[in-house]
Each structure stands twice: as structure tokens, then as C-alpha cells.
Write a protein that holds these residues in place. Structure first.
Motif, PDB file in Angstrom:
ATOM      1  N   ARG A  33       6.349   1.560 -18.854  1.00 17.12           N
ATOM      2  CA  ARG A  33       7.066   0.597 -17.907  1.00 17.12           C
ATOM      3  C   ARG A  33       6.831   1.410 -16.466  1.00 17.12           C
ATOM      4  O   ARG A  33       7.102   2.405 -16.580  1.00 17.12           O
ATOM      5  CB  ARG A  33       8.596   0.422 -18.073  1.00 17.12           C
ATOM      6  N   ASP A 292      16.451  -1.267 -16.197  1.00 18.99           N
ATOM      7  CA  ASP A 292      15.262  -1.786 -15.716  1.00 18.99           C
ATOM      8  C   ASP A 292      15.610  -2.641 -14.425  1.00 18.99           C
ATOM      9  O   ASP A 292      16.902  -2.980 -14.122  1.00 18.99           O
ATOM     10  CB  ASP A 292      14.593  -2.803 -16.649  1.00 18.99           C
ATOM     11  N   PRO A 294      13.506  -5.195 -12.444  1.00 19.29           N
ATOM     12  CA  PRO A 294      12.161  -5.975 -12.193  1.00 19.29           C
ATOM     13  C   PRO A 294      11.875  -6.270 -10.792  1.00 19.29           C
ATOM     14  O   PRO A 294      12.810  -6.556 -10.028  1.00 19.29           O
ATOM     15  CB  PRO A 294      12.657  -7.451 -12.861  1.00 19.29           C
ATOM     16  N   SER A 297       4.927  -8.424  -8.481  1.00 22.51           N
ATOM     17  CA  SER A 297       3.646  -7.577  -8.809  1.00 22.51           C
ATOM     18  C   SER A 297       2.978  -6.886  -7.521  1.00 22.51           C
ATOM     19  O   SER A 297       2.545  -5.814  -7.484  1.00 22.51           O
ATOM     20  CB  SER A 297       2.826  -8.468  -9.492  1.00 22.51           C
ATOM     21  N   SER A 300       4.760  -3.718  -6.975  1.00 21.54           N
ATOM     22  CA  SER A 300       4.278  -2.817  -8.003  1.00 21.54           C
ATOM     23  C   SER A 300       3.041  -2.270  -7.792  1.00 21.54           C
ATOM     24  O   SER A 300       2.835  -0.789  -7.677  1.00 21.54           O
ATOM     25  CB  SER A 300       4.208  -3.496  -9.195  1.00 21.54           C
TER      26      SER A 300
END
Length: 404
Positions: A33, A292, A294, A297, A300
């Protein structure tokens, strides 16, 4: 230039991480992850950077003991090298074991066990303060007369060996497991299941655990991490959390004797009036969920881009920091740590992360430009600095809009 095998092995580490990522892609198993892996690497960065200033404990103290107390001068030959390697691994076992069995020492080692995943990046997750509680375990080698330069090299090899055992992609290895530490043995060590806790402390040779009663073979799949999850991507805070919790508990403990016991007994020990020893709870796998946060993207990719930049800068610094004066060493270390801390804040979606990221990018660019001009480097070096600035500032609004 630094000839530490640990530093020289960095390209191999990341090559193996890349191989494991390919395995993840092929098998469709979730081995990595992004947030967890980057935090693991960040902890490795902070440990290497702090080690620059703490090496007086790990190396300097060994040198002093060798110079004043060595009984012999052991020659540097192939067979004394083997003896030293086995000896260094033996004392590593005891340093490692005591790092689990003494609460104060556990604070330096707990960082390595905080990840709830198990992959090659976990091998890089090391505590910055661990050296404070382990350096003196190796003094017998100095007293025997093994040269400091030989000890430093061999102990680094013991560390390098342990990288490859941090993986779920390698199963049991038959006869090899009788003598040597393997991924199967070490998966047990990272398990938070009660039957796995404080087992398999070996570095290279699993025989130490079998000799001293701490061996446990891998049976059911371990649940990784610590009994009270850290729940943070901040690579600096994870080094302090255990000591912060200890300080809070110390205030509740009455009596000097009990306070000393709390420091030097096993983690989980408390006096009877506070409930006594708190053993590790069974893992409720039906309700267990990894920490986690989230993120989109684009964020990221933005954080990954910053990490690639900082990894390059860190590697360059670690190979050349001895050429810099202390103020420049400190400034560079602080800049690197600021970057990885803020990356963690972005991944945690902290409300202040975007503002601090803008300030950080401006500082990095400003310092880099100043260094190029001050040290009379070619102005061509300003081109990558400008490119970095433009990419960061253009991508930041899009990457952080869902992170706050």
C-alpha cells in the motif's frame, strides 16, 4: 565517500522492491500500500540521517573500548572474519531480544514492527533511537580484540542479510531453515498473534533462537503490526509515540521501585494496582482492519514524485555528507525530514498539509538555488530546480484538493 554496505546496497533494495511489485501485479495480491510503503522508507531515511549524528555511540564507543580494553589484536584474515561474523550475529540476537523484552529498549525498536504489511519496504523501517539501547551489546567483541573497521563492516553485513527475509513471496525453504533465518521464520517475528510475539529474534542464524528457547515455526498466517496500532504516516512521530505513552503511564505509577520496573520489565508490565501485566490480546480477524487513509490518485502520484526526488537527494547526501560542514549537514537533514513528514501529512489528509507543502517547496527551491550560486556551480544546475518548482506548484492544487 561512504563505503557502508548498507548504503551501497540501497540500489539492490529498491530493485527487489520493484521485483516484488511485479509479483503483486501478476498475482493480484495486495502486498504493498503506497502510504504504508512510503512511511516505511521514510523511517529508514530518518534512521540513516540520525545515524550520522549518533554514530559516536555505535562506532565511537566501540573504538574506545577496543583501544583501552582489548585483550588481543585479532588479525584480519578470512577465518577471523567468519568468527567475527558469527560473533556479531550472536550479540545481535541478544541486542534484538532485549529490545523486545525491556520496555525502554522496545521504544527504539518498536518502529520496525509498526507496519501492518509485510514486504521488502518493511526491512527499511528502522527506529532512529534503537542504537542508543543496543550499541553496548557488542563490547565483548572489542574486548576480545576485533578491529573496529572489521566490526563495522561485518555488522553491516548482518543487517544487509536481513533485507530479503521481509517478504511473503517466498515460502518455506526446507533444510536451509534448520540453520538460517528465512522469510518464514521472520514472518513469525513480525506477527502480533500472541503465540508469535517475542519469537525468532535471529539475524542470520536461527540456531540462536533454537538454543535459547525463543523459536517458533510459522503455522497460521501472522497478523502483522503491534498490539496497539500506531495509526500514523508521520515518520518522526512514530519514533516518539512509545515514549510518549510511557511518560503518561509513568505519571500514573506510584513508587520509585515500580517506575524502575516499568522501564526495564517487559512491555505491558504494570503494577497490580493498575491491573498487572497486560498480555497481548488475541487478534479478532473478523473485525480487524488495517489503518488506511484513502487518497485520490493524483495526490498519490504527487507524493510519489516528491519521494523520488527526495530519495535521490538523500542518497547523494549520504554518499557525500562528510564533505560538508556541520551546519550544512544539519540544514540538509532538516530539509529532507521536513519533506517526508509533510508527505505523510498529505497522505493523512491533514488540514494544514497544503499550506506547509507550499512553504516547503519554496524553501527547497530557494536553498537549492542559493547553494548553486554560493558554491559557484554551473547555472545549468538551475534548470532541474526550476523544473521541480514548476511541476510541484502546477500539480499541487490538483493533488491536494481532495486531501483536506
Amino acid at each position: 565517500m561512504n563505503i557502508n554496505p548498507i548504503i551501497l546496497s540501497i540500489p539492490i533494495y529498491f530493485l527487489l522492491i520493484g521485483v516484488e511489485l511485479v509479483v503483486q501485479w501478476i498475482t493480484k495480491k495486495e502486498l504493498y500500500r503506497l502510504s504504508d510503503a512510503l512511511t516505511n522508507i521514510s523511517c529508514g531515511i530518518t534512521q540513516q540521517l540520525s545515524g550520522i549524528f549518533l554514530k559516536v555511540l555505535g562506532v565511537g564507543a566501540y573504538v574506545l573500548v577496543y583501544e583501552y580494553f582489548a585483550l588481543f589484536e585479532v588479525p584480519s584474515t578470512w577465518y577471523t572474519f567468519i568468527i567475527l561474523f558469527v560473533g556479531a550475529d550472536f550479540f545481535y540476537y541478544w541486542a534484538h531480544r532485549m529490545s523486545h523484552e525491556i520496555n525502554l529498549f522496545w521504544g527504539g525498536h518498536v518502529v520496525h514492527h509498526q507496519s501492518e504489511d509485510y514486504n521488502f519496504s518493511v526491512a527499511l523501517r528502522q527506529g532512529s533511537f534503537q542504537i542508543i539501547w543496543t550499541f553496548f551489546f557488542y563490547f565483548p567483541l572489542a574486548i576480545i580484540g576485533f578491529k573496529p573497521v572489521d566490526f563495522v563492516f561485518v555488522s553491516a553485513l548482518v543487517t544487509v542479510y536481513q533485507f530479503w527475509i521481509h517478504t511473503e513471496t517466498i515460502g518455506k525453504m526446507g533444510w536451509f531453515e534448520i540453520i538460517f533465518n528465512t522469510p518464514s521464520h521472520h514472518r513469525v517475528h513480525h506477527g502480533r498473534n500472541p503465540k508469535y510475539i517475542d519469537k525468532n529474534h535471529a539475524g542470520v542464524f536461527i540456531i540462536w533462537d533454537k538454543m535459547f528457547g525463543t523459536f517458533q515455526k510459522e503455522e497460521e498466517k501472522p497478523t502483522y503490526g503491534i498490539t496497539k496500532p500506531i495509526n500514523s504516516w508521520n515518520p518522526v512521530w512514530v519514533n516518539f509515540d512509545h515514549y510518549y505513552q510511557m511518560l503518561k503511564q509513568l505519571k500514573e505509577i506510584n513508587g520509585f521501585k515500580n517506575k524502575i520496573k516499568f522501564l526495564f520489565y517487559k512491555p505491558g508490565w504494570l503494577p497490580k494496582e493498575l491491573g498487572g501485566y497486560q498480555s497481548a490480546p488475541e487478534v479478532d480477524k473478523s473485525n480487524y482492519k488495517k489503518f488506511d487513509t484513502p487518497v485520490n490518485s493524483i495526490l498519490s502520484y504527487y507524493v510519489l514524485f516528491q519521494y523520488i526526488m527526495i530519495l535521490g537527494a538523500t542518497a547523494l547526501f549520504l554518499f557525500n555528507y562528510t564533505k560538508l560542514e556541520l551546519p550544512y549537514q544539519i540544514a540538509t537533514v532538516l530539509g529532507i525530514i521536513l519533506t517526508i513528514v509533510n508527505a505523510g501529512a498529505l497522505l493523512e489528509r491533514k488540514s494544514w498539509a497544503k499550506r506547509s507543502e507550499i512553504i516547503r517547496v519554496l524553501l527547497v527551491v530557494g536553498v537549492a538555488a542559493y547553494a548553486i550560486i554560493f558554491f559557484n556551480f554551473s547555472y545549468l544546475f538551475l534548470i532541474p530546480v526550476v523544473v521541480y518548482f514548476l511541476i510541484s506548484m502546477l500539480a499541487m492544487p490538483y493533488s491536494t484538493k481532495l486531501a483536506v
